[in-house]
Motif scaffolding. Structure first.
Motif, short mmCIF file in Angstrom:
data_model
loop_
_atom_site.label_atom_id
_atom_site.label_comp_id
_atom_site.label_asym_id
_atom_site.label_seq_id
_atom_site.Cartn_x
_atom_site.Cartn_y
_atom_site.Cartn_z
N LYS A 1 43.83 60.33 15.09
CA LYS A 1 42.95 61.57 14.16
C LYS A 1 42.10 62.30 15.16
N ASP A 2 41.78 62.29 16.36
CA ASP A 2 40.66 62.81 17.16
C ASP A 2 41.12 64.31 16.89
N TYR A 3 42.10 64.79 16.75
CA TYR A 3 42.50 66.19 16.76
C TYR A 3 41.90 66.69 15.61
N GLU A 4 41.51 66.11 14.59
CA GLU A 4 40.84 66.65 13.56
C GLU A 4 39.58 67.42 13.62
N LEU A 5 38.74 66.81 14.62
CA LEU A 5 37.33 67.30 14.88
C LEU A 5 37.45 68.15 16.40
N ILE A 6 38.51 68.40 16.84
CA ILE A 6 38.54 69.06 18.15
C ILE A 6 37.77 70.30 18.31
N ASP A 7 37.75 71.14 17.28
CA ASP A 7 36.70 72.23 17.09
C ASP A 7 35.56 72.15 16.83
N ARG A 8 34.97 70.82 16.57
CA ARG A 8 33.54 70.80 16.31
C ARG A 8 32.87 69.59 16.99
N ARG A 9 33.49 69.34 18.22
CA ARG A 9 32.98 68.37 19.17
C ARG A 9 31.90 68.83 19.89
N SER A 10 30.81 68.14 20.28
CA SER A 10 29.72 68.38 21.10
C SER A 10 30.17 68.21 22.59
N ASP A 11 30.83 67.28 22.80
CA ASP A 11 31.14 66.89 24.10
C ASP A 11 32.77 66.76 24.43
N TYR A 12 33.16 67.36 25.53
CA TYR A 12 34.64 67.40 25.55
C TYR A 12 34.92 66.48 27.05
N CYS A 13 33.97 65.83 27.57
CA CYS A 13 34.19 64.81 28.46
C CYS A 13 35.37 64.15 28.60
N ASP A 14 35.78 63.65 27.20
CA ASP A 14 36.99 62.92 27.10
C ASP A 14 38.20 63.69 27.69
N ASN B 1 29.37 70.20 33.11
CA ASN B 1 28.39 70.96 33.14
C ASN B 1 28.12 71.95 31.84
N ALA B 2 27.28 72.21 31.15
CA ALA B 2 27.33 72.81 29.77
C ALA B 2 28.17 74.08 29.74
N GLU B 3 28.18 75.05 30.99
CA GLU B 3 28.84 76.06 30.99
C GLU B 3 30.35 75.99 30.90
N CYS B 4 30.67 74.72 31.26
CA CYS B 4 32.23 74.40 31.33
C CYS B 4 32.52 73.91 29.72
N GLN B 5 31.58 73.19 29.14
CA GLN B 5 31.86 72.83 28.05
C GLN B 5 31.87 73.90 26.99
N SER B 6 30.96 75.11 27.24
CA SER B 6 30.94 76.11 26.25
C SER B 6 32.54 76.93 26.60
N LEU B 7 33.06 76.90 27.89
CA LEU B 7 34.19 77.55 27.99
C LEU B 7 35.49 76.91 27.45
N ILE B 8 35.31 75.69 27.26
CA ILE B 8 36.40 74.58 26.54
C ILE B 8 36.11 75.07 25.11
N ARG B 9 35.04 75.03 24.61
CA ARG B 9 34.89 75.53 23.24
C ARG B 9 35.42 76.53 22.91
N ASP B 10 35.02 77.55 23.63
CA ASP B 10 35.39 79.17 23.53
C ASP B 10 37.10 79.08 23.65
N LEU B 11 37.82 78.31 24.38
CA LEU B 11 39.18 78.42 24.53
C LEU B 11 39.66 77.91 23.36
N ILE B 12 39.33 76.87 22.74
CA ILE B 12 39.64 76.24 21.38
C ILE B 12 39.39 77.41 20.28
#
Length: 1917
Positions: free
Chosen positions: A1378-1391, A1454-1465
C-alpha cells in the motif's frame, strides 16, 4: 451729503442711458404677455402636469394658456414681493414660488406679477430679486404701477444662509429708499440653503454674526428657511402660513399704494423729470444740476470719483456681486494663451492680467479694438477724386464733429485697467499683480486712494514678495552685492510731484533717470494712454534704481523714486508723507503767482534742509544751485537727455550730503496717520502675521546653522540615516555580499534598524515651533491658513537671506580657490585644506538654508514615523493621520509640495502617498496631466514654469530648487472640454549637473532624477540653456537614457526640448541648422545610452516619438538688456505662450492620469529606482491593479457564458431523450447568440468607458480572443457531449424498444389481470399477492433470453494488465504494501530512484572531497557539501522527507530532482483522471481496456521523464506504485459508472423499478377508473422528469447564488486563493498546507467543495426555498403546456393522442418523456376534461413532492447532472496552475495556456519548496523577489553549473517563462507560516533552519492576526 449706493447707480444710469430708451408702462399683465408659454407644464386637457419626484405633490399652477386666465380660477388671496440677492435663489421648473427665469421684455419683466397656486392659496408673486444689484434704471414708474395695482401682504428678503454680503445689506436700504421705513413691518427674511445640513446652522449664524442679527432685528426678527430651489412642499406651506400670521399681526393690513404715496411725497417730484445723457465731466455736472437741483448740489468730488470708478469697473466687466477677484481664478485660466496685442474692451482686463502674469510688459500697451466704420476716414459730401478743393479750408478750418464721434467715449486708460484690477482684487491677487509689475520693471502703487471709501491705502502686503539685488563699488573699487526684500531695504528716496497743470511729462523725466529704454512710469506718450483717466489721480508709485556695479551706473547706490500722480496740491496727505520721507524732493512747476497756495508749500520746502530740485516748465535755464541743496532747472525747449543728466547730477549732489540725507524704509510708511494699511485692516492677514511672528520669535538668538537640527529633528540625521539604510536594503554593499550571509536575516536586520530610527523620530520632542505650525495649518479658516503660510515664508526668507548670502559668497570664494589649484594640478596639503574648507562651508550653507519646505518636510517625517510605529506623537494635539489632509489643503490653495527631498535625495513615499490620498478624498480622483521639467541648474526651469502657469516655485539665485516639487494648476471649465482632465500637475526639479551643496553630485543621482521625473510626466520639458555643446551633451545623454528606460518598461511619455537664451530666435536658417545639429546629438547620445542600457538602439526616434521640427522650441534670453534694471524680454513671454499652446495642443490628445494612478506611478518608479537595475526592478502597480480588475470582469463574462451553456445543454439533453437525435453546431450558436452578444457588449463598454481605458486597450484584443475561444470551446465541448449522448441514445435503441415492449406488455397484462379479478370480490391483500405472483412470472418470461450483467472485478484486471510488463508476484507485493496510496504526498522519493554514475567521479576525488569540510553522506545521506565560491553563497534544491522511510543505499537525491519527481506525479494524475472521465463506462459498461489506457499513460509519461533526466533512474517500483495509485483513483469512478450502466441497461433491475407503478395501474383498473389510470400513468412518468429538471436548474442557480453569497467565490481566482490561505491559517493544519503547496489544484477543488458543503449547512432553508420555487415554476410550465395543448388540439379537432403530441412537443426542451408510449388516449374527445384530469393529477403529485422535501436532507444533489460544486470548480480551476520553480507560488493568470510570462504578486520563502544551501542540511529562508536582486547563484536541475539569481531565466525552461521582479513588499503571511511550522517543515524535509538558513528574529514576532491582515492588504494592491 453722500448719497447711498443705489442713488449713485441711478445717477450713472441717467447719465449714460440712451435718450431714445422708453420707460415701459407697467400693467397687470397675464404671464403669457411677458414670457413664453411653457407647453410642457400644461397637459392637453388644460390641467397642470403632476410630477412623481419628491417635491411634486404640491399643487403649483402657472395658468399660462390664454384661454384659461388666472382670474377664471380664483382671485389672489396672497400677494408677495421677493427682493434680495440673485445668488440666493435657483430658478427652474421645480421652483414652486418663482418658476423659471423668463428673459423676454428685457428690462422689467422680472417684476411683472406671476400668479401661482401654492398650498391651496392663489398667490401673486412679484419678483424684484436682484433689482438692487443691476444697473439701476428708472424703476420708480414700474414700482409705482406695481404698488398701485397690488396690495402686498409680505416682502420676502431672500438671503443665502451663511453668506451675508454687503449687497444684502444694501438690499434693505434699497427697499427702504423705494418703499419707505414703514415697509419693514411687512418684511420676512427668507434664508435659503443648498444642502440639507446647512438648514440647522441659522442659530449659529445669528450668534456669530452681529450684523446679521441686527439686520434681522430691523425686520422684526421674522425669518423662514427654505431650499435654494424652493421645491419643498412642506417649506412652502409653512411659508404661506407664516405670511398669513404676519398679515394677522399687522391687523390684516397690507402694504398699499396709500402707504407708498404718503412715504414718497417728501422725496419731491424729481422722479418725473426727463432723463438726459451727457458726456464729459463738466457737462455731466451741469446736467446733474439741472436734473436734480438740490440733490446734485450736495454731490462731492469723492462721489464723482466713486461713480466714475464704478462705471469703469462695469465697463471692464470686473464687477463681482459677492467677492473680490481671486488669484486662483486667473491662475486657472492662465492655461488659455493670449497672443492678441489688441482686444475688445470686455476682454481688456482679463488679457491685461494674463500678459502681466506671464511677465509680458507689453500688457500696458494693449490696444482696444474698435468697429471697422470708426476707422474709416471722414469725407464730405460731393467730394471726388477729381475735385482738388481748397487746401487751407480742408486743413486748417475747423470741421464740425459727427454725431457718432461726439457720442463716442474715450478709450479706457491702461493705467485705469491696472488700478481697476487692483481695486477689484483680493489681497493675494493684489500681491501677485504688484510682484509681476516689479518683475516687469514697472513702478508699483505705494499710496492708493480708494475711490469707494475715499481713504488712502498703503498696500504694504503687496510688497512682501518682492526682492531687489544690486551691486555697489566701495572706496577701494571692490564690487559688493546685495540682495534684499524691498520692504526691508533702506535706501535714499527721491520724491517727484507737480503743482498745477504742466506741459512736461513728469513720468517721462523719471524714466529717463531710471531706464531711458523702458517706461518704468507710465506717461502720456505711452501706448494705451488716453485723454481721461479715472483711478490714477492721487496714486503714489514707487520704483527702485538698482546699480549693477559698473561705471555706467547713473547712481552708485540703490535709490527709490516716488511719483505722486496728479496735482500735488489736491493730494495733501500723500504729498506730506512723500516729502517727509524723501531724501530729495523734485517739484515740477508751471509759472506760479507768489500768492498761489502751491507757492506757499514750495516756500516751506525751500526753507527745509532737504535738497529741493525745482523743474520749471516755462523756463529754459540750465542747472543752477540757488543755495545749498536748492536747485533750479528749466525744461522749456530743452533737450531731454541734457535735462535728465542735470537732474541726475542734482540728485546725486543732494544724496552725497550724507549729513542731510535720510533713508527711506517701506515699512515706515505705515507709521503715518490718515492712511490705512492692508496688513492692519485685514483680520486674517493680521492673525496670520501674528502666528508667523510667534513662530519666528522662537528662533531669536539662535545660530542659523543649528536651527534645523534643534527645531526640525526628524528630518536631519535620523531621516538621512533612514534613507541610507533603505538604499542599502535595496542595494546590499559589496562587503555584505562577500560575507555570504543570510539575505533575509540581513534584510530583516536593516528593516529593524530602520524601525528603530522611526521610533527615535516618533519619540523626539515636538517643538513649540512645530506645534504652532500644525495648529495654524489646522485652522478652519483657509484664508487665515494661506496668510499664515505666506507670512511664514516671507519672514523665514527675511531671517535667512543675509546669512545665506554671506555663506554663498564664502562658498564661491572657496570654490574659486579649489578650481585655481586644480588648474595647477596642485595635490599638496594646500589643496586638501581648501577642499576641506569648501566642504565645511558647504555643510554650513546646507544647514542655514531654512524655508517653508523644510517645515513641511518635518511634518512629513512626523507622519511617516508615527505611521511606521502606529502610534501618535506625544505632544501632537490631534491624531497624526490628519496631517496629510492639511498638506492636501495647502496643495489645493496653490502651494507646492515636496515630492523628492533634495537634501536626502529620497522620496518620502509614505507621506507623499498619504497626501495624494487626502487630495483624492477632498477633490475626488481627478484626472491630471503631469508636466515635468529637466535641465541644468539655474537654466531657468522654475522661471519658465512660473511664467507659464503663474506658479510659486523658488527662482532666486540663492534658492535653487532642490529635489522635486509638484503643484496643481486647475483647468477652467471651458478648457476641460478640450483637455479631458481637471488639473495640470507641474513637477519642478533640481538641476542636473548641479554643484551640490553636500558634495554628493554623481551621474547616478542625475540618472535617478531624470528617470523618476520622465517616468512621472505625461510630458517632460528638456530645458537647455545657452549653446554650450558640452553641457547639452551631458543633459541629453541623461535624458535619452531615461526615455530608453521608459520604453523598456512600456511607459510612453512625450517630450519637448526648450533651448533657452538663444541669441537670435528669429533666424530661420540658423534654427534649421541648430535643429540638424541637435538631431545628430540626440542620435549620438542614443547610441551612448544604448550601450549603458545594453541594447542596440541607434536613433532617438526609435526611443520616443519626436518631431525635431515641432518639438524643439527656441527661447529668447529672459532679460531685455542687462540686469538688474532690465525688464523681461517680450519675446521670451511670446515664446512662453507658444510653448504653452503647443503643450496644451499635445495634452488635448491625452486623457492624463488619475491622481490615484499618479500615486501608484510614484511608488512604482521610486521602488524600482532604489534597486540597482531599474528596468529589471520596475513593477507597474497600476497596470497590475487594472489587469486584476479586468480579470475579475473576465471571470464574470466567462461565468455568463458557462451558466448559459449549462442551461442550453440541459435543453438539448431533453430533446435527445425525447427522440431528436440530430444536433447541429449552429443550433447551439443560435441558442448562445443572445448571451454572447450581451457579453461582447459588456466587454466593449468596459474597454471603451472604463476610466483606465488607455491602459486596458493593450489587452483588449487578447481578451476578446479569449472570450471568443471560450465561447467556441464551450460550443464544441457541448456539441461533443451531445453527440455522445446521441450515440448513447442510438446504442440504446434496441434496449429502448425492448423497454417499450415490456411496458406495453406489463400495461396490458396488468389491465387483463385486473379485469379478470374485478368480479371475484378479492380483497386488497389478495390482489397484491396475486399481482406479485404474476409479476415475477412476467419478468421471468420477458428476460429469459437476456443474460444478467456481471459485477466488475477491478483489481484482478489491474493485476493482469500490470503483470504483462512486470512479475505478477511483485505487483501483488506492491499492492499489499500500500505504498502507492501516499505516493503523491511523500516528502522523499529516494526509495524510487538510483543515481546515475558520474564518469568523471573517481575514488581520488571522493577521498579528496571526504577530507573536505563535509562528507558526501550525512544522517540520511543528504548532500552536505559547501563549496566556497568568491563572495557567493551557492544554493540548490533539496529533497523532501516525511515519516520513517527506508534510508536509500545511494547518495540522497538533490531537492530539485525531488521536486521534478513530484511534478511528474502531479502531472500524470490529472491526465489519467481525464482518461477516466472520458471513458464511456456509463454508456457502454466497464471494459478492462480502460485500465490498459490508464497504465499506458503512466508508462509513457515515466519513460519520457526518464529520457530527460540526467541525474537519476526511476525504479520499476515507482512505475508500479504510480500505476496502482491512479488505478485506485479510477476504481471509484468506474464502480459508480458501471453501477449506473447496470441500472440503465439490465432489464431485471429496470423492471423491478417499474413494479410499483404497474401495481397502481393494476389496482386502478381493478377499481374501474380508466381515465384516472391513464392520467396518473402520464403524471407518474412526468414526475421523475420534472424532478430531474428541477435538480439541474437548482444546481446552476445555486452555483450563481454561491458566487454572490460566498466571499471566497466572488471575483476571481486570486480572491479565492486569499480565502484559502486565510482558512489554512485559521485551521493551522500542516498537512493541509503541504497539500496546498504541492498540489494546489486538488486543494482548490477540495476547498470549493467544502465551501459548497458549508453553504448547504448554513443556508439550508434558503436552498430549500430555491428548490421548491423551481419545483413550482416547473409545475407552472407543465400546466401552461397542458392549456396550450388543449387550445391547439381543439382548434384542429383532434383527439386525446393529438393533445398528448402537442403537449410533449411544447415541453420537448423542458422535460424528458419516457414510458408514455403504452397510453392510448384516442378515445378521449373531451380535451378540457382530459386537461382537468391531468392537471388535478399533476397538482396532487406536485403537492406530494413539495411535502416530501421538508429539509435540506431530502434534496439529493447527486441527482443533478452537474452539481454546483462541479460547476464552480470548472469555472475557477480552468486557469493557469504553473507554480514558481523556486517557491511554488501559483501563477495568477486566468487562462491555462496564456501568452507571456507567469507571474504572482507575492512570492514565498523558497524553503517551503525544500530549497537548501548546497551540500548542507540548512533550509533556505530567501524569498524569490529578494534573491533575484542579490549577486548569488543557484543550481537548477541538479546540474553543477551555477546560475546567477539575477539571470534566473537561464536556469532552464521552467525558469525562463517566469517574471520575478525585485521587491521588498513580501507577504508577511509566509514569514509567520515558517515560524509557526518551523518544526513541521524541518521534519517534513529532514533539514533545519540553521546556519545560513536561520530564521530572522524579526519574523518570530509576527502574529497570526498580522499575517491575516497582510492578506487583506495584499488583495487591496
Amino acid at each position: 451729503m453722500i448719497m447711498d449706493q443705489d442713488m449713485d447707480e441711478l445717477v450713472i444710469d441717467i447719465l449714460t442711458r440712451d435718450p431714445d430708451d422708453e420707460i415701459l408702462p407697467v400693467t397687470h399683465q397675464h404671464p403669457d404677455d411677458v414670457m413664453d408659454n411653457p407647453q410642457d407644464n400644461v397637459n392637453p386637457e388644460g390641467g397642470s402636469n403632476s410630477r412623481s419626484d419628491g417635491h411634486a405633490n404640491i399643487s403649483v399652477a402657472d395658468f399660462n394658456d390664454s384661454s384659461h386666465s388666472f382670474m377664471d380660477h380664483c382671485d389672489p388671496d396672497l400677494t408677495v414681493a421677493l427682493f434680495g440677492s440673485s445668488e440666493a435663489v435657483q430658478f427652474g421648473c421645480d421652483n414652486i414660488l418663482l418658476g423659471e427665469r423668463k428673459l423676454q421684455n428685457a428690462k422689467f419683466s422680472m417684476i411683472i406679477p406671476l400668479e401661482k397656486k401654492i398650498s391651496e392659496h392663489c398667490v401673486s408673486v412679484i419678483n424684484m430679486i436682484g433689482s438692487h444689484e443691476i444697473d439701476l434704471e428708472p424703476l420708480d414708474h414700474v414700482i409705482d404701477q406695481v404698488v398701485n395695482e397690488n396690495e402686498i401682504h409680505a416682502f420676502l428678503f431672500v438671503v443665502r444662509l451663511g453668506q451675508l454680503t454687503d449687497e444684502d445689506k444694501m438690499g434693505i436700504e434699497w427697499l427702504q429708499r423705494f418703499f419707505g421705513n414703514q415697509v419693514l413691518s411687512f418684511v420676512i427674511t427668507l434664508f435659503t440653503y443648498e444642502r440639507e445640513e446647512e438648514r440647522d446652522t441659522i442659530i449659529d449664524d445669528l450668534k456669530n454674526n452681529s450684523v446679521l442679527e441686527q439686520l434681522l432685528e430691523k425686520c422684526g426678527g421674522r425669518y423662514h428657511t427654505c431650499s435654494k430651489i424652493m421645491n419643498n412642499q412642506s417649506e412652502m406651506r409653512e411659508l404661506m402660513d407664516r405670511i398669513k400670521r404676519l398679515f394677522k399681526d399687522n391687523n390684516q393690513q397690507c402694504y398699499t399704494r396709500e402707504i407708498y404715496t404718503t412715504l414718497k411725497e417728501p422725496l419731491g417730484d424729481h422722479q418725473n423729470s426727463e432723463y438726459q445723457s451727457g458726456t464729459g465731466t463738466e457737462a455731466t455736472n451741469d446736467t446733474n444740476a439741472q436734473l436734480f437741483g438740490s440733490l446734485i448740489q450736495t454731490e462731492t468730488e469723492g462721489h464723482r470719483q466713486k461713480l466714475a470708478a464704478e462705471q469703469l469697473i462695469k465697463r471692464l466687466h470686473l464687477e463681482s456681486k459677492h467677492q473680490l477677484l481671486r488669484a486662483v481664478d486667473f491662475l486657472q485660466s492662465v492655461v488659455q494663451s493670449q497672443f492678441e496685442e489688441s482686444c475688445g474692451e470686455d476682454e481688456l482686463a482679463q488679457i491685461f492680467l494674463q500678459k502681466l502674469l506671464m511677465m509680458d510688459y507689453r500688457a500696458r500697451g494693449l490696444q482696444v479694438k474698435e468697429n471697422n466704420e470708426q476707422y474709416q476716414t471722414q469725407q464730405t459730401d460731393g467730394d471726388s477724386f477729381e475735385d482738388v478743393g481748397d487746401a487751407y479750408e480742408d486743413i486748417f478750418k475747423e470741421t464740425a464733429k459727427l454725431a457718432d464721434e461726439m457720442n463716442k467715449s474715450d478709450p479706457v486708460h491702461l493705467m485705469d485697467v491696472q488700478m481697476a484690477m487692483f481695486h477689484c482684487a483680493d489681497s493675494f491677487l493684489k500681491q501677485l499683480i504688484v510682484t509681476k509689475l516689479s518683475q516687469c520693471q514697472y513702478a508699483l502703487p505705494l499710496l492708493v486712494p480708494n475711490p469707494f471709501t475715499q481713504q488712502i491705502e498703503f498696500p504694504l502686503w503687496t510688497f512682501r514678495q518682492i526682492n531687489k539685488s544690486w551691486k555697489t563699488i566701495d572706496d577701494t573699487g571692490k564690487n559688493s552685492g546685495k540682495f534684499q526684500p524691498v520692504y526691508k531695504a533702506e535706501t535714499p528716496m527721491v520724491a517727484f510731484f507737480r503743482f498745477g497743470q504742466v506741459s512736461s511729462s513728469k513720468s517721462q523725466l523719471m524714466n529717463s533717470l531710471i531706464n531711458e529704454k523702458h517706461n518704468t512710469f507710465f506717461h502720456r506718450n505711452c501706448p494705451g494712454s488716453s485723454r481721461t483717466r479715472v483711478l490714477m489721480d492721487g496714486v503714489v508709485e514707487i520704483a527702485w534704481y538698482c546699480p549693477s556695479g559698473e561705471k555706467t551706473d547713473r547712481f552708485t547706490h540703490c535709490v527709490a523714486f516716488c511719483n505722486l500722480r496728479g496735482d500735488a496740491g489736491a493730494h495733501e496727505t500723500q504729498l506730506n508723507i512723500l516729502t517727509g520721507m524723501a531724501s530729495v524732493n523734485v517739484a515740477i512747476l508751471p509759472q506760479l503767482d507768489k500768492k498761489d497756495k502751491s507757492m506757499t508749500k514750495i516756500q516751506n520746502f525751500y526753507k527745509d534742509s532737504k535738497p529741493l530740485i525745482c523743474l520749471l516748465t516755462d523756463n529754459d535755464s540750465s542747472l543752477t544751485e540757488k543755495r545749498k541743496g536748492k536747485y533750479k532747472i528749466g525744461l522749456k525747449n530743452r533737450n531731454l537727455p541734457i535735462v535728465s543728466e542735470e537732474i541726475r547730477r542734482a540728485i546725486n549732489n543732494g544724496l552725497l550730503s550724507t549729513e542731510l540725507c535720510s533713508f527711506f524704509r517701506l515699512e515706515d510708511v505705515a507709521k503715518h496717520s490718515h492712511i490705512t494699511v492692508d496688513e492692519v485692516d485685514d483680520d486674517y492677514c493680521r492673525k496670520g502675521k501674528e502666528a508667523a511672528q510667534q513662530m519666528m520669535s522662537l528662533l531669536e538668538d539662535k545660530d542659523l546653522t543649528e536651527i534645523k537640527a534643534s527645531f526640525l529633528p526628524c528630518q536631519g540625521n535620523l531621516w538621512h540615516q533612514w534613507c541610507q539604510k533603505n538604499k542599502e536594503l535595496h542595494q546590499p554593499t559589496l562587503e555584505e555580499l562577500h560575507k555570504g550571509s543570510n539575505i533575509e536575516k540581513n534584510k530583516s536586520s536593516k528593516q529593524s534598524e530602520m524601525l528603530k530610527i522611526r521610533k527615535l523620530q516618533q519619540t523626539s520632542d515636538l517643538s513649540q515651533f512645530n506645534q504652532i505650525f500644525i495648529q495654524k495649518l489646522n485652522s478652519q479658516a483657509v484664508k487665515e491658513m494661506v496668510y499664515f503660510l505666506k507670512w511664514l515664508g516671507i519672514l523665514l526668507d527675511d531671517y535667512t537671506t543675509e546669512s545665506v548670502s554671506v555663506l554663498h559668497h564664502k562658498y564661491h570664494e572657496k570654490w574659486s580657490t579649489v578650481l585655481s589649484l586644480k588648474k595647477k594640478y596642485d595635490k599638496s596639503q594646500q589643496m586638501t585644506a581648501a577642499q576641506v574648507e569648501l566642504e565645511r562651508v558647504s555643510e554650513k550653507l546646507q544647514s542655514a538654508t531654512f524655508g517653508l519646505e523644510h517645515i513641511l518636510r518635518e511634518i512629513g517625517q512626523i507622519y511617516e514615523s508615527c505611521s511606521s510605529v502606529k502610534k501618535n506623537k506625544k505632544d501632537l494635539k490631534f491624531n497624526f493621520s490628519s496631517l496629510p489632509s492639511l498638506a492636501a489643503e495647502m496643495m489645493i490653495s496653490g502651494f507646492p509640495l515636496e515630492l523628492m527631498d533634495g537634501d536626502a535625495a529620497h522620496v518620502p513615499l509614505i507621506w507623499v502617498t498619504a497626501v495624494l490620498d487626502a487630495l483624492i478624498q477632498k477633490l475626488g480622483d481627478k484626472r491630471v496631466y503631469v508636466l515635468s521639467v529637466l535641465g541644468i541648474q539655474s537654466s531657468g526651469k522654475s522661471t519658465m514654469l512660473n511664467a507659464m502657469f503663474g506658479l510659486q516655485f523658488a527662482v532666486s539665485a540663492g534658492r535653487c530648487t532642490r529635489g522635486a516639487f509638484m503643484q496643481l494648476v486647475r483647468v477652467t471649465e471651458e478648457m476641460k472640454a478640450q483637455l479631458k482632465f481637471d488639473y495640470i500637475l507641474v513637477v519642478d526639479t533640481e538641476g542636473l549637473r548641479a554643484l551640490e551643496l553636500a558634495g554628493r553630485s554623481t551621474r547616478n543621482h542625475d540618472n535617478e532624477m531624470a528617470t523618476f521625473v520622465v517616468g512621472l510626466g505625461n510630458m517632460t520639458l528638456i530645458n537647455i540653456f545657452g549653446e554650450n555643446t558640452a553641457e547639452m551633451q551631458d543633459v541629453l545623454q541623461i535624458v535619452v537614457q531615461a526615455f530608453m528606460r521608459m520604453k523598456k518598461i512600456k511607459l510612453n511619455p512625450s517630450c519637448m526640448i526648450v533651448h533657452q537664451n538663444v541669441s537670435d530666435v528669429t533666424a530661420k536658417e540658423k534654427n534649421m541648422e541648430g535643429r540638424r545639429r541637435l538631431q545628430e546629438k540626440l542620435d549620438e547620445m542614443t547610441k551612448l545610452a544604448a550601450k549603458e542600457e545594453d541594447c542596440d538602439t541607434e536613433f532617438f526616434s526609435d526611443v520616443i516619438a519626436f518631431d525635431i521640427q515641432k518639438d524643439v522650441k527656441y527661447f529668447a534670453q529672459l532679460w531685455e538688456g542687462s540686469p538688474p534694471m532690465a525688464p523681461p524680454n517680450p519675446d521670451y513671454s511670446r515664446n512662453i505662450q507658444e510653448l504653452k499652446d503647443t503643450i496644451l495642443s499635445k495634452a488635448s490628445k491625452s486623457n492624463g492620469i488619475t491622481l490615484s494612478q499618479f500615486r501608484m506611478r510614484i511608488n512604482d518608479l521610486w521602488n524600482a529606482l532604489l534597486n540597482e537595475n531599474f528596468v529589471f526592478s520596475f513593477k507597474n502597480t497600476l497596470e497590475i491593479a487594472v489587469y486584476r480588475k479586468l480579470e475579475t470582469m473576465y471571470s464574470d463574462w466567462t461565468w455568463s457564458l458557462r451558466s448559459a451553456m449549462l442551461s442550453v445543454e440541459d435543453k438539448f439533453y431533453n430533446r435527445i431523450d425525447n427522440g431528436n437525435i440530430k444536433v447541429q453546431e449552429n443550433d447551439l450558436l443560435t441558442e448562445m447568440r443572445k448571451t454572447k452578444e450581451q457579453v461582447e457588449k459588456s466587454m466593449m463598454s468596459y474597454f471603451k468607458e472604463d476610466r483606465d481605458k488607455e491602459i486596458l486597450c493593450q489587452w483588449r484584443g487578447r481578451f476578446e480572443t479569449r472570450i471568443k475561444d471560450l465561447h467556441d470551446d464551450l460550443v464544441k465541448g457541448t456539441k461533443r457531449r451531445l453527440d455522445e449522448a446521441i450515440e448513447q441514445k442510438k446504442a440504446r435503441e434496441k434496449l429502448d424498444r425492448k423497454r417499450t415492449e415490456y411496458e406495453s406488455k406489463l400495461f396490458s397484462r396488468s389491465k387483463e389481470l385486473a379485469l379478470r379479478l374485478r368480479n371475484k370480490g378479492t380483497d386488497e391483500l389478495m390482489l397484491k399477492e396475486e399481482f406479485d405472483t404474476m409479476w415475477s412470472k412476467w419478468v421471468t418470461e420477458m428476460t429469459e433470453d437476456t443474460p444478467p450483467l456481471e459485477d466488475l472485478n477491478f483489481w484482478e484486471d489491474v493485476m493482469q494488465i500490470l503483470s504483462e510488463n512486470h512479475e505478477l508476484a511483485f505487483v501483488h507485493e506492491r499492492l499489499n504494501q500500500k505504498d502507492y496510496e501516499l505516493i503523491d504526498r511523500r516528502s522523499d522519493y529516494c526509495d524510487y530512484i538510483m543515481l546515475k554514475k558520474d564518469p568523471e567521479y573517481s575514488d581520488d576525488t571522493a577521498s579528496s572531497e571526504k577530507a573536505g569540510k563535509s562528507s558526501w553522506k550525512s544522517k540520511r545521506g543528504t548532500l552536505k557539501w559547501i563549496v566556497m565560491y568568491p563572495a557567493q553563497m551557492l544554493m540548490s534544491g533539496m529533497e523532501y522527507f516525511k515519516g520513517a522511510q527506508k534510508q536509500p543505499d545511494n547518495n540522497d537525491l538533490n531537492a530539485e530532482c525531488q521536486s521534478l519527481i513530484r511534478d511528474l506525479i502531479h502531472n500524470i494524475i490529472p491526465k489519467t483522471e481525464k482518461i477516466t472521465k472520458n471513458s464511456p463506462v456509463g454508456r457502454r459498461g466497464y471494459n478492462d481496456s480502460y485500465i490498459q489506457e490508464i497504465t499506458d499513460c503512466v508508462k509513457k509519461s515515466v519513460q519520457k521523464h526518464q529520457s530527460e533526466s540526467q541525474c537519476y533512474i526511476l525504479k520499476k517500483e515507482f512505475t508500479i506504485d504510480l500505476s496502482l495509485h491512479v488505478c485506485d483513483i479510477a476504481r471509484q469512478e468506474f464502480t459508480e459508472l458501471h453501477k449506473e450502466f447496470r441500472e440503465a441497461n439490465d432489464p431485471r433491475l429496470y423492471l423491478e423499478k417499474q413494479k410499483t407503478q404497474y401495481c397502481n395501474v393494476f389496482m386502478n383498473f381493478y377499481r374501474g377508473a380508466t381515465a384516472t389510470i391513464q392520467s396518473e400513468f402520464i403524471c407518474s412518468n412526468l414526475e421523475p422528469s420534472i424532478l430531474q429538471a428541477v435538480y439541474n436548474e437548482t444546481a446552476i442557480g445555486l452555483a450563481a447564488q454561491m458566487r454572490s453569497d460566498i466571499k471566497s467565490l466572488r471575483e476571481n481566482r486570486p480572491n479565492l486563493e486569499k480565502h484559502i490561505l486565510r482558512s489554512l491559517a485559521e485551521r493551522e493544519d500542516f498537512k493541509h498546507y503541504m497539500k496546498y503547496i504541492h498540489n494546489p489544484r486538488a486543494y482548490f477543488k477540495l476547498f470549493i467543495k467544502n465551501e459548497v458543503r458549508k453553504y448547504f449547512t448554513k443556508q439550508n432553508q434558503k436552498i430549500l426555498n430555491i428548490f421548491k420555487e423551481n419545483l413550482k415554476q416547473k409545475e407552472r410550465t407543465v400546466s401552461n403546456a397542458m392549456k396550450a395543448a388543449t387550445v391547439e388540439a381543439t382548434s384542429q379537432g383532434g383527439d386525446g393522442n393529438m393533445w398528448f403530441r402537442c403537449f410533449t412537443t411544447t415541453l420537448t426542451d423542458e422535460l424528458k418523456f419516457t414510458g408514455n408510449s403504452c397510453v392510448d388516449l384516442s378515445e378521449i374527445k373531451d380535451l378540457d376534461f382530459l386537461e382537468k384530469l391531468l392537471s388535478d393529477s399533476l397538482k396532487e403529485k406536485m403537492i406530494k413532492l413539495q411535502i416530501s422535501f421538508q429539509s435540506i436532507n431530502d434534496i439529493k444533489m447527486e441527482n443533478c447532472r452537474k452539481g454546483p460544486d462541479e460547476i464552480l470548480i470548472e469555472h475557477f480551476c480552468q486557469c493557469c496552475w504553473v507554480q514558481c520553480p523556486f517557491c511554488k507560488a501559483i501563477c495568477i493568470n486566468t487562462m491555462e495556456d496564456h501568452p507571456g510570462d507567469h507571474c504572482v504578486p507575492f512570492h514565498r520563502n523558497i524553503g517551503l519548496n525544500g530549497w537548501s544551501y548546497r551540500r548542507t542540511t540548512n533550509l533556505a529562508v530567501e524569498i524569490c523577489t529578494t534573491a533575484v536582486m542579490s549577486d548569488r547563484y543557484f543550481y537548477p536541475n541538479s546540474a553543477d553549473d551555477a546560475v546567477p539569481w539575477k539571470e534566473y531565466r537561464k536556469g532552464g525552461c521552467n525558469y525562463a517563462n517566469w517574471s520575478i521582479t525585485p521587491d521588498f513588499c513580501d507577504l508577511l503571511y509566509w514569514k509567520w507560516f515558517v515560524c509557526r511550522f518551523q518544526k513541521d517543515l524541518e521534519g517534513y524535509y529532514n533539514k533545519t533552519f540553521q546556519g545560513d538558513g536561520e530564521i530572522p528574529d524579526e519574523w518570530k514576532v509576527y502574529t497570526k492576526e498580522e499575517a491575516l491582515e497582510s492578506l487583506d492588504k495584499y488583495m487591496e494592491k
